[in-house]
Design a protein around this motif. Structure first.
Motif, PDB file in Angstrom:
ATOM      1  N   ALA A  52      -6.589   7.765  -2.381  1.00 30.00           N
ATOM      2  CA  ALA A  52      -5.395   8.569  -2.192  1.00 30.00           C
ATOM      3  C   ALA A  52      -4.413   7.808  -1.269  1.00 30.00           C
ATOM      4  O   ALA A  52      -3.227   7.824  -1.500  1.00 30.00           O
ATOM      5  CB  ALA A  52      -5.634   9.852  -1.986  1.00 30.00           C
ATOM      6  N   VAL A  55      -2.864   4.675  -3.067  1.00 30.34           N
ATOM      7  CA  VAL A  55      -1.923   5.134  -4.251  1.00 30.34           C
ATOM      8  C   VAL A  55      -0.749   5.502  -3.312  1.00 30.34           C
ATOM      9  O   VAL A  55       0.570   5.166  -3.928  1.00 30.34           O
ATOM     10  CB  VAL A  55      -2.628   6.250  -5.057  1.00 30.34           C
ATOM     11  CG1 VAL A  55      -1.429   6.895  -5.999  1.00 30.34           C
ATOM     12  CG2 VAL A  55      -3.570   5.568  -5.800  1.00 30.34           C
ATOM     13  N   ALA A  59       2.963   3.696  -3.661  1.00 31.97           N
ATOM     14  CA  ALA A  59       4.031   4.476  -4.253  1.00 31.97           C
ATOM     15  C   ALA A  59       5.266   4.214  -3.346  1.00 31.97           C
ATOM     16  O   ALA A  59       6.419   4.061  -3.615  1.00 31.97           O
ATOM     17  CB  ALA A  59       3.736   5.979  -4.339  1.00 31.97           C
TER      18      ALA A  59
END
Length: 74
Positions: A52, A55, A59
């Motif tokens: 997580a 990611v 982003a």
């Protein structure tokens, strides 16, 4: 301080072999289960948190205006 001194970490003496020639099989020693050990729920949750974080980091980097121009990401 000598941390491996027997008074700090006591160990048992090995038993003497039997006199009649029998083979004595010692009991198996099991590893301690600690946080993050492979095959545990803790390891899975740590892996998910790491995924997580990656990611979210990607982003944030991709949302910047100069992301394609930075040579480290080519």
């Amino acid at each position: 301080m000598n941390v491996s001194h027997p008074s700090v970490h006591p160990i048992e003496a090995a038993p003497l072999p039997p006199v009649d020639g029998r083979v004595v099989v010692p009991p198996r020693v099991r590893m301690k289960v600690f946080q993050g050990m492979p095959g545990t729920i803790d390891r899975l949750s740590l892996w998910f948190c790491q995924f997580a974080y990656v990611v979210v980091s990607l982003a944030v980097m991709a949302s910047t205006s100069d992301f394609p121009s930075v040579t480290a990401f080519w």
